[in-house]
Design a protein around this motif. Structure first.
Motif, PDB file in Angstrom:
ATOM      1  N   ASP A  38      -6.344  -6.526  -1.057  1.00 21.23           N
ATOM      2  CA  ASP A  38      -6.578  -7.902  -2.025  1.00 21.23           C
ATOM      3  C   ASP A  38      -6.559  -8.606  -0.900  1.00 21.23           C
ATOM      4  O   ASP A  38      -7.188  -9.791  -0.386  1.00 21.23           O
ATOM      5  CB  ASP A  38      -5.252  -8.251  -2.664  1.00 21.23           C
ATOM      6  CG  ASP A  38      -5.566  -8.634  -5.227  1.00 21.23           C
ATOM      7  OD1 ASP A  38      -6.779  -8.347  -4.510  1.00 21.23           O
ATOM      8  OD2 ASP A  38      -4.564  -8.787  -5.006  1.00 21.23           O
ATOM      9  N   ALA A  39      -5.806  -8.299   0.465  1.00 19.34           N
ATOM     10  CA  ALA A  39      -5.441  -9.297   1.466  1.00 19.34           C
ATOM     11  C   ALA A  39      -4.845  -8.380   2.497  1.00 19.34           C
ATOM     12  O   ALA A  39      -3.591  -9.408   3.249  1.00 19.34           O
ATOM     13  CB  ALA A  39      -5.100 -10.795   0.808  1.00 19.34           C
ATOM     14  N   ALA A  40      -5.573  -8.503   2.955  1.00 17.24           N
ATOM     15  CA  ALA A  40      -5.502  -7.018   4.394  1.00 17.24           C
ATOM     16  C   ALA A  40      -4.640  -8.003   5.609  1.00 17.24           C
ATOM     17  O   ALA A  40      -6.334  -9.102   5.576  1.00 17.24           O
ATOM     18  CB  ALA A  40      -6.144  -6.268   4.556  1.00 17.24           C
ATOM     19  N   ASP A  41      -4.008  -8.254   6.645  1.00 13.89           N
ATOM     20  CA  ASP A  41      -3.895  -9.177   7.185  1.00 13.89           C
ATOM     21  C   ASP A  41      -2.876  -8.561   8.831  1.00 13.89           C
ATOM     22  O   ASP A  41      -3.204  -9.631   9.988  1.00 13.89           O
ATOM     23  CB  ASP A  41      -2.555  -9.944   6.793  1.00 13.89           C
ATOM     24  CG  ASP A  41      -3.412 -11.589   6.124  1.00 13.89           C
ATOM     25  OD1 ASP A  41      -4.390 -11.334   5.971  1.00 13.89           O
ATOM     26  OD2 ASP A  41      -2.548 -11.837   5.550  1.00 13.89           O
ATOM     27  N   ALA A  59     -14.953   5.186  -8.960  1.00 14.56           N
ATOM     28  CA  ALA A  59     -15.404   5.882  -9.967  1.00 14.56           C
ATOM     29  C   ALA A  59     -15.040   4.638 -11.776  1.00 14.56           C
ATOM     30  O   ALA A  59     -16.389   5.189 -12.143  1.00 14.56           O
ATOM     31  CB  ALA A  59     -14.313   6.970 -10.855  1.00 14.56           C
TER      32      ALA A  59
END
Lengths: 73, 284
Positions: A38-41, A59
């Motif tokens: 969602d919010a990779a930091d 899928a």
């Protein structure tokens, strides 16, 4: 290969900070996976050179972006 | 008026702002409802200390296939967008309850009326009173992974009032979208760090897709020209206020106390933020 998972119920407790710190201690080959999609930091701390971008088609027709990287040192 | 507190990054202060705003607005004479929609980890009750008046399970309607009636036609599997029901040539259709979004589509399209829906528990709803503030929270059961239906129930159960404050889950995906939906304004709580800024930008993108009005509150602010306020100025994102990086606030937090009650001067800042929010919502 050993796999360590760093998780937390509450947000902002320091998961990314701990992983980045552990990364500096890692010996041999280490793979770091930022699964906070969602919010990779993690990339903000490790500043990896991006080698490839892959679009993953789930899928249900939705998609998420995964990044494969390598950090210097 | 419905205001949602959201944030891409976790731990920036959504609950801190939401609970303090609820208390302050109620003290100013508004009828306030506080809705904790962070259903994976609802913490608002720690600060609001509500008296719980009602509690009930939240269920979702899961299809059940009558093996006698199923003709294996495949219509159910065709309409399901989540592969939660699959039809095979041999044997009745199979249901994967965890994947089911409870839309009811399969029940509607089944030509042989072989599908009936059964309620399945997935979370709990609590309703209470916190010194005059209407309190609601939802908790997702352990092992369940779909927050939106629980969030929807919490919002549906909320009573009529002047101000409805939504404490949204972090992130920018389905649960956050469900929580902010229908709001007059979304307040993005962030912190002046590269992480706060990076995740703020992601959430702003999400809210622009939803076409929801938004503004920012900078929590744990240290100095005037930090990277978040510089960004907000350049991107023309309104800033409703800043909350100081203050040890006394952290101490109140660690004891589960509302900073507007425990820390002198904090109430004034929350009141200012409240006024700024109201004037943006009420401006034409």
């Amino acid at each position: 290969m050993k796999e360590l998972v760093v998780i937390s119920g509450k947000g902002g407790t320091g998961k990314t900070s701990l992983v980045a710190s552990l990364a500096t201690l890692a010996q041999g080959t280490a793979v770091l996976a930022d699964c906070d999609v969602d919010a990779a930091d993690l990339h903000l701390v490790l500043e990896p050179r991006i080698e490839r971008r892959v679009r993953n088609h789930a899928a249900s027709g939705t998609s998420a972006l995964y990044r494969l990287w390598q950090t210097d040192g | 008026m419905q205001i949602a507190m959201a944030s891409g990054k976790g731990g920036t202060g959504k609950t801190t702002l939401a609970t303090n705003l609820a208390r302050v607005a109620q003290d100013m004479g508004r009828r306030v409802a506080y809705l904790d929609c962070d259903v994976e980890e609802p913490n608002g009750h720690i600060f609001m200390s509500p008296q719980i008046i009602a509690e009930r399970p939240i269920t979702k309607q899961i299809p059940q296939v009558d093996a006698e009636r199923c003709t294996h036609c495949g219509e159910c599997g065709e309409i399901c967008q989540y592969n939660a029901i699959i039809s095979f040539r041999a044997g009745p259709a199979m249901v994967f309850a965890d994947l089911c979004h409870a839309c009811g589509g399969c029940t509607l399209v089944c030509p042989s009326e072989a599908i009936r829906e059964q309620p399945r528990p997935m979370g709990r709803l609590r309703i209470g009173d916190a010194d005059g503030v209407q309190f609601l929270d939802g908790t997702l059961d352990i092992g369940q992974h779909m927050g939106p239906p629980v969030i929807r129930e919490v919002k549906q159960a909320a009573p009529e009032c002047d101000l409805r404050i939504i404490d949204a889950p972090p992130g920018a995906s389905c649960p956050a979208v469900e929580a902010v939906r229908g709001s007059d304004l979304v307040v993005l709580v962030t912190e002046p760090t590269p992480f706060g800024l990076h995740d703020l930008k992601l959430t702003i993108e999400m809210l622009r897709m939803l076409q929801l009005p938004l503004g920012v509150v900078i929590n744990r602010a240290e100095r005037d020209r930090d990277l978040v306020s510089i960004y907000c100025q350049q991107a023309r994102v309104p800033v409703f206020g800043e909350l100081p990086d203050d040890r006394a606030v952290a101490e109140a937090y660690s004891r589960g106390r509302l900073a507007c009650v425990a820390v002198p001067g904090y109430r004034r800042r929350i009141e200012e933020i409240y006024q700024n929010i109201v004037s943006m919502v009420e401006s034409p």
